[in-house]
Design an enzyme around this catalytic site. Sequence first.
Site, PDB file in Angstrom:
ATOM      1  N   ARG A 124       0.455  -1.611  -0.170  1.00 37.93           N
ATOM      2  CA  ARG A 124      -0.121  -0.410  -0.199  1.00 37.93           C
ATOM      3  C   ARG A 124       0.868   1.197   0.578  1.00 37.93           C
ATOM      4  O   ARG A 124      -0.130   2.454   0.716  1.00 37.93           O
ATOM      5  CB  ARG A 124      -1.449   0.246   1.123  1.00 37.93           C
ATOM      6  N   LYS A 146       2.075  11.239 -10.766  1.00 35.13           N
ATOM      7  CA  LYS A 146       1.408  10.352 -11.519  1.00 35.13           C
ATOM      8  C   LYS A 146       2.720   9.223 -11.972  1.00 35.13           C
ATOM      9  O   LYS A 146       3.103   9.381 -12.751  1.00 35.13           O
ATOM     10  CB  LYS A 146       1.389  11.636 -13.338  1.00 35.13           C
ATOM     11  N   GLU A 188       8.329  19.289 -25.095  1.00 34.09           N
ATOM     12  CA  GLU A 188       6.899  19.295 -23.197  1.00 34.09           C
ATOM     13  C   GLU A 188       7.972  21.229 -22.996  1.00 34.09           C
ATOM     14  O   GLU A 188       6.934  21.562 -21.766  1.00 34.09           O
ATOM     15  CB  GLU A 188       7.442  18.185 -22.283  1.00 34.09           C
ATOM     16  N   LYS A 230       5.444  23.166 -13.526  1.00 32.97           N
ATOM     17  CA  LYS A 230       4.674  22.541 -13.533  1.00 32.97           C
ATOM     18  C   LYS A 230       4.097  22.269 -12.095  1.00 32.97           C
ATOM     19  O   LYS A 230       3.769  21.903 -11.790  1.00 32.97           O
ATOM     20  CB  LYS A 230       5.820  21.122 -14.450  1.00 32.97           C
ATOM     21  N   GLU A 240      -5.712  16.968 -10.753  1.00 31.58           N
ATOM     22  CA  GLU A 240      -5.684  16.768 -12.008  1.00 31.58           C
ATOM     23  C   GLU A 240      -7.547  17.237 -11.768  1.00 31.58           C
ATOM     24  O   GLU A 240      -8.316  16.866 -12.439  1.00 31.58           O
ATOM     25  CB  GLU A 240      -5.548  16.322 -12.552  1.00 31.58           C
ATOM     26  N   ARG A 244      -4.541  22.252 -13.213  1.00 30.66           N
ATOM     27  CA  ARG A 244      -3.182  21.001 -13.825  1.00 30.66           C
ATOM     28  C   ARG A 244      -3.993  20.650 -15.172  1.00 30.66           C
ATOM     29  O   ARG A 244      -3.223  19.840 -15.949  1.00 30.66           O
ATOM     30  CB  ARG A 244      -3.869  20.034 -12.868  1.00 30.66           C
ATOM     31  N   ASN A 248      -2.558  19.662 -20.452  1.00 29.84           N
ATOM     32  CA  ASN A 248      -2.533  18.953 -21.428  1.00 29.84           C
ATOM     33  C   ASN A 248      -2.779  19.194 -22.987  1.00 29.84           C
ATOM     34  O   ASN A 248      -3.131  19.346 -24.094  1.00 29.84           O
ATOM     35  CB  ASN A 248      -3.880  17.975 -21.812  1.00 29.84           C
ATOM     36  N   HIS A 251      -2.451  17.707 -26.178  1.00 33.37           N
ATOM     37  CA  HIS A 251      -2.068  15.965 -26.026  1.00 33.37           C
ATOM     38  C   HIS A 251      -3.141  15.787 -26.993  1.00 33.37           C
ATOM     39  O   HIS A 251      -3.308  14.157 -26.854  1.00 33.37           O
ATOM     40  CB  HIS A 251      -1.985  16.145 -24.002  1.00 33.37           C
ATOM     41  N   HIS A 255      -2.610  12.058 -28.667  1.00 32.50           N
ATOM     42  CA  HIS A 255      -2.961  11.431 -28.246  1.00 32.50           C
ATOM     43  C   HIS A 255      -4.021  10.480 -29.092  1.00 32.50           C
ATOM     44  O   HIS A 255      -3.612   9.543 -29.566  1.00 32.50           O
ATOM     45  CB  HIS A 255      -3.711  10.593 -26.868  1.00 32.50           C
ATOM     46  N   HIS A 268       6.163  10.313 -27.972  1.00 30.82           N
ATOM     47  CA  HIS A 268       5.174  11.064 -27.687  1.00 30.82           C
ATOM     48  C   HIS A 268       5.491  12.403 -27.586  1.00 30.82           C
ATOM     49  O   HIS A 268       4.635  13.635 -28.031  1.00 30.82           O
ATOM     50  CB  HIS A 268       5.087  11.059 -25.882  1.00 30.82           C
TER      51      HIS A 268
END
Lengths: 367, 367
Positions: A124, A146, A188, A230, A240, A244, A248, A251, A255, A268
Amino acid sequence: MTTTPDPRHLQVDLGERSYTILIGPGQLGTRTPLADWLPGRQALVVTNDTIAPLYLQPVLDALSGLQVEAITLPDGEAHKTVASCERVWTRLLELRFDRSCTVIALGGGVIGDLAGFAAAAYQRGVAFVQIPTTLLAQVDSSVGGKTGVNHPLGKNMIGAFHQPRGVIADTDVLASLPAREMSAGVAEVIKYGLIRDADFFAWLEDNIDALLAREPEALAYAIERSCANKADVVAADEREQGVRATLNLGHTFGHAIETATGYSTWLHGEAVGAGMAMAAHLAEAMDWLSATDRARVEALIQRAGLPLAPPRSMTSEQFLQLMAVDKKAQGGHIRLVLQQGIGHAVVTDAVPDDRLRATLNHYTDGN
Amino acid sequence: MTTTPDPRHLQVDLGERSYTILIGPGQLGTRTPLADWLPGRQALVVTNDTIAPLYLQPVLDALSGLQVEAITLPDGEAHKTVASCERVWTRLLELRFDRSCTVIALGGGVIGDLAGFAAAAYQRGVAFVQIPTTLLAQVDSSVGGKTGVNHPLGKNMIGAFHQPRGVIADTDVLASLPAREMSAGVAEVIKYGLIRDADFFAWLEDNIDALLAREPEALAYAIERSCANKADVVAADEREQGVRATLNLGHTFGHAIETATGYSTWLHGEAVGAGMAMAAHLAEAMDWLSATDRARVEALIQRAGLPLAPPRSMTSEQFLQLMAVDKKAQGGHIRLVLQQGIGHAVVTDAVPDDRLRATLNHYTDGN
């Protein structure tokens, strides 16, 4: 005899989970504070078979005297899976590592995301340290907490928010990075200028060549400023829920490109580069970005060695379908991040369908 | 015509993650506030093939009008695995459920732990609601936010802390619970009395028969008081750094019994019952518990239908070895939870080896 300059220290402020990012050349040696970040005496380094021969030994050396082991996974996004996490968990249990152990990610974004989730779920949650070895991972994965792995039905669908105890961004390791991956990381970096830092965008216009030439000072400055931007966004919105999402930018289009091309031909960052160009086109159509500023955006993306458009094989319908299932979609509306001038971006669902379609048609020959 | 009495409402106070446990008969019908707890309109009920025929339909009825689906897993601890989680994730992705979806656990502890971890990791965390269908799950899994699955090398080794949006503890569902499982649940109920609530322990001495007879008022009171005690402990120590460990009274001995018997013959609560008796023996040897109080502890455990000793086949050496790898162990010392009188427990590593060994020898014929 050469001396290593003192690294830049960037503090990511998250209350009791605050941590430091060390940025600069020569950070992987025995001078690293790595051992100080471990809550206990057990550490497992998770790395891949490309990075291990280059940088594993210095990390092990920095932890001599502790119980440190390594697991080397195959390189590549294809291995960012729950099955790879299970390999890490099995190794941790075979070693009888307890809750005071630390998982150290040594590699690019795939290793960081995977090892981070393995650490988040082991008993955990155990400590996690990142040593990112690509520019993309240094400016992107170092901040935000993340972690996660891919599922056959979607990228990054299984994961957790789990903050590291510390990050070491050694600019020396970028010397061995292929040019395409360097450019992908710069995508980025440009994004931070576009969404919230017009001065940084202007600095990038002046220093993009030094950055691509891996000049240490330029690298350290760009990494620090990217991470600082960031960190500001993430500190304001760790889970998020709101601002936040501006991270993206490019993105959602990106994507769609990555999915359409099977995540095999485009990196990417390349998809994000084209996605930011598409977002600039749409922002201009919304009268949110001047033609002059859009030209500046396109020029910098191009100078960074990034594509300005998606593959010609894609259709508008394909984009619409792939964008609708992107995980940023909420309640059926396509939610987009768009610039309002250089240095400011908003999350919006105010874009009329026909205007989005017009931009997609512009990039896909209208079919 | 019968009327359903108003349920007991227990608020678990965790700041912005606070939630309500509803306790009482008739809570699974259409009067349930279940739908109000969902952040969105998508819900997946995770249940097993024993519970689904009994209680799935009322849950689906309570959510009519929403997009609600169910996945039914095979019953049993053997299915508390990462592979079962992957089945849940696949179903969520096939349904294209987004971040606003809710995972509802309908079942005992296995389903609650598994569905909770599936919710914690899906898209880095979605909403989670628990409808526990055993007494053990109602008093134990309802509070604390612990979720997780087993690994072949250890129980509950993979998981997350993830709080539910709400819990429905319907006492009617306990009518169909086998007597052994009822007793196993009462073991944890007794534990709360032992570690921090002497009045509740005395109430249990007076009401144990009513409880085992499933009298609704007795059940609702015992569940509420157990959950309230656990909630107090968890609120003080959400991440199990300190006092929360007292919840493991009897569990270190108990886990050794479960491991030695392959998790197949003893129920968890039965092992905890024997473990609490062993802990009481050791507490008396430490002069922390009087002979009279130890007799009260043993009498209540016995009246609850629980064993007072481990299987005769176990040896002291086996206990020592299995207890040392228990995840509560820190830095090589065996850390134990022991009572100091009835209604108070401490986490201690002050037990001399020979005193622990003497207790183990008492229960294992000295071998």
